[in-house]
Each structure stands twice: as C-alpha cells, then as structure tokens.
Design an enzyme around this catalytic site. Sequence first.
Site, mmCIF file in Angstrom:
data_model
loop_
_atom_site.group_PDB
_atom_site.id
_atom_site.type_symbol
_atom_site.label_atom_id
_atom_site.label_comp_id
_atom_site.label_asym_id
_atom_site.label_seq_id
_atom_site.Cartn_x
_atom_site.Cartn_y
_atom_site.Cartn_z
ATOM 1 N N LYS A 162 0.814 -1.212 0.000
ATOM 2 C CA LYS A 162 0.000 0.000 0.000
ATOM 3 C C LYS A 162 0.851 1.267 0.000
ATOM 4 C CE LYS A 162 -3.914 -2.226 0.327
ATOM 5 N NZ LYS A 162 -4.869 -2.241 -0.802
ATOM 6 N N HIS A 294 -9.441 -8.576 -8.247
ATOM 7 C CA HIS A 294 -9.374 -8.202 -6.835
ATOM 8 C C HIS A 294 -10.075 -9.299 -6.051
ATOM 9 C CE1 HIS A 294 -10.919 -6.075 -3.182
ATOM 10 N NE2 HIS A 294 -9.718 -5.532 -3.220
HETATM 11 MG MG MG Z 1 -6.898 -2.107 -4.355
#
Ligand code: MG
Length: 376
Positions: A162, A294
């Site tokens: 992230k 995803h």
């Molecule tokens: Mg994502």
Amino acid sequence: MVTPVQIERIETYPLLYQLPRPYGDANGYKKYRTCYLIRLVTTSGLDGWGEIIDWLPTLDKGFRERIIPFLLGKQATQRLHLVKTIKKWHRRAAAGVSMALTEIAAKQAGMSICDLWGGKLHDRIPVYASFQSYGEEDDWQKKSLALVEQAVAEGFCKLKVKIGGRTIKEDQQHIRSMQEMLQYQAQLALDANQSYDPAAVIEWECLFREWANLLWLEEPLPMDRTLGYKMLRNRLPIPLAGGENLQSASAFVPLVREEAIDILQPDTMHEDGIDGYRDTLQLARHFGLRVSPHAFDGALSRLYACFAQACLPPWSKMVGEEIEPVEWDVMENPFTKLFSFTPVQGTITIPEGVGIGIDVDTEMLEAYRWDGSTYR
Ligand code: MG
C-alpha cells in the site's frame, strides 16, 4: 425431460474475527475480518455455497428476512432470473446467491465449475501476495518489511503493498527500503486506494523509472477520473490498474473506451453475480486488456476468481505470462483458510472434482460464528 430442482433449504454462516493488531491501507485500519457464507440445498439433495461481504448485522437481517423467503421453493436452475431480482435489493447478496446456484448447476450436470463454463484453458494460476501495509505502531515499516520478507521466503514472487496512507515522503522511504530488501527477487504492485491527485502521482515518476520490477500502479485516483487516468497512462512508465469496487461490466466502459487503464480489477463479490463478473473479463479481452482480479475479502470468492481466470483466453503468447495473477490475502485472517486451497511457489492448481471440488472447514464455521452483537 429435465427434473425440476427446487431450493428447499438455505443455511447462513456469519463469521467474525476481531484482529488483535489492526492493519490497513489509505482508507484506514481494519479492526476485524468477517465472512458470510450461504449454503443452498435443493429438494434433490444438491448443495451449493456462496459468499457475501457486508456489515453482518444488516446483511444477516436482510438476507434471512427477505432473500431466503424469496428463494425457497424457486427453481435452482433459474439463476439469472433469481439473481436479477435479488440484485435490486442487495447486489452483493445477489453475487453470493449466483455462486451457490452456479455450483448447484454444475453438480446437477456432474461437472466442475470450469467444465460448466466450457472447460479450463489453464490448470495453474499465478497469485500475488497482497498486504495491508500500515499499522498503528510507530515501527509499521519494519513490520511491513518483515511480512513481505516472509512471503518471499514462502515462494511468492509477485507482491502488492500500500501507498497513499502516509505522506509521500514516508511512503517512498518505505518502498525504497522494500526494494533494497527485495533486490529484484520479486515483482511489486503499489496500491494507493484512490487517495492521490495527479500531482501526487507524478512525485513518484522518477522512482517508477528507476525500478524495473513494478507490476502496476493501482487506483492512484478516484475511479471516476477517467481523463486523469488517461493522462497518467500516457505519461507514466508503469501499467495502471483498478476497478475493484465497480459493480458491472458497463461501469468499466468509460475507462476502456478512453484507453485510460491497462489492467481491469473486478471483484467476484462486488459485481452483479458471477455471470456479470465474467462479462467484465470478456469485456477486457474484447478490447485487448488485461484482468487481474481483486479478491481480498474471502476464500470462496477468491476460488471463483481463480475458476474464471482458468477459463479465460490468454492475454499474451509469452510463455509463463499467459494469464494474469489473482490477489491472495496473506494478512492475519482465519477465513482465508475456510477452503483448503493453498498456493505453492506463488501458483495455485485449479481443483478437479464436481462443483467447486473442495470442502469447507466445518469446524471453523462453528468456531468463528458471529454472536449477533454489534461491532465496529
Ligand atoms: Mg486495491
């Protein structure tokens, strides 16, 4: 003459696990993980499992009080009709029901899910280790690096971490340290969870040009900024990916039409049923685009993403790159183990067998059953 198969019984399994140490992304911290499995059983004794993600108190009430009464007695083979109706009330519930009814159809035919869909084109699917990099502790970077190091030692060669939850300076320090540790032993995707504007993305441009192991940049901008994506795609030396929260193939059309994105990232639980999800995969292929699903919110939905990927024509003729990787949640989450389906050296083998071909861990269904109380 085909024997009618009615839905006779529906079981629900709401599961909750409070995380002892929250972890997160640019959207904040996760304090718990949940799972909502459903099992539909027909009058002929066939069963199918589905998975739904949402806040359990409202999901469970709506599912039990409205959707179960609607489904009982209906023909299990009428999947598209049933899912279309449920979608009007709760899109994600419709997605779970569509999985269960797909499995029942496969079992009725004596087939695997992939055979029902026309047969798999790939026996093995690459997966990438997906991290929630941030923690509440001051030494979150150290913990993040340790988790990544462990995944690489376990054989993952594709990773996603992230950015966007700290200052650009701090995030760049984190990713620089990671790259020094990795020494190009693994490929790396960066996910900003729609937290940047174009100027913030461009602050990374020099580093993107420096690093040769980048897989993609995920959701740098809000997904409705189609022209922003187009500008970045033309400027940056890194593929752009996104779309995990888009709800239908048509929602991807603006990005596809404007040639604003390289990799579509639909989620089997967020789209309008597994059939609608597969429409998005086909949309990508019709336009010569890649699709990397995803699949962070559950084990069964991830399994369906792998089935769909196994049946998808290759995007490339390059040996070893024929099919795009599926996301693999490697964070602390007991529910990723509900279905015994484990990667070896960053690759999973598609299960054989009728229906989904693997059993749920029934002990876990009892051990983590949500007690009905509110949680935040
Ligand atoms: Mg994502």
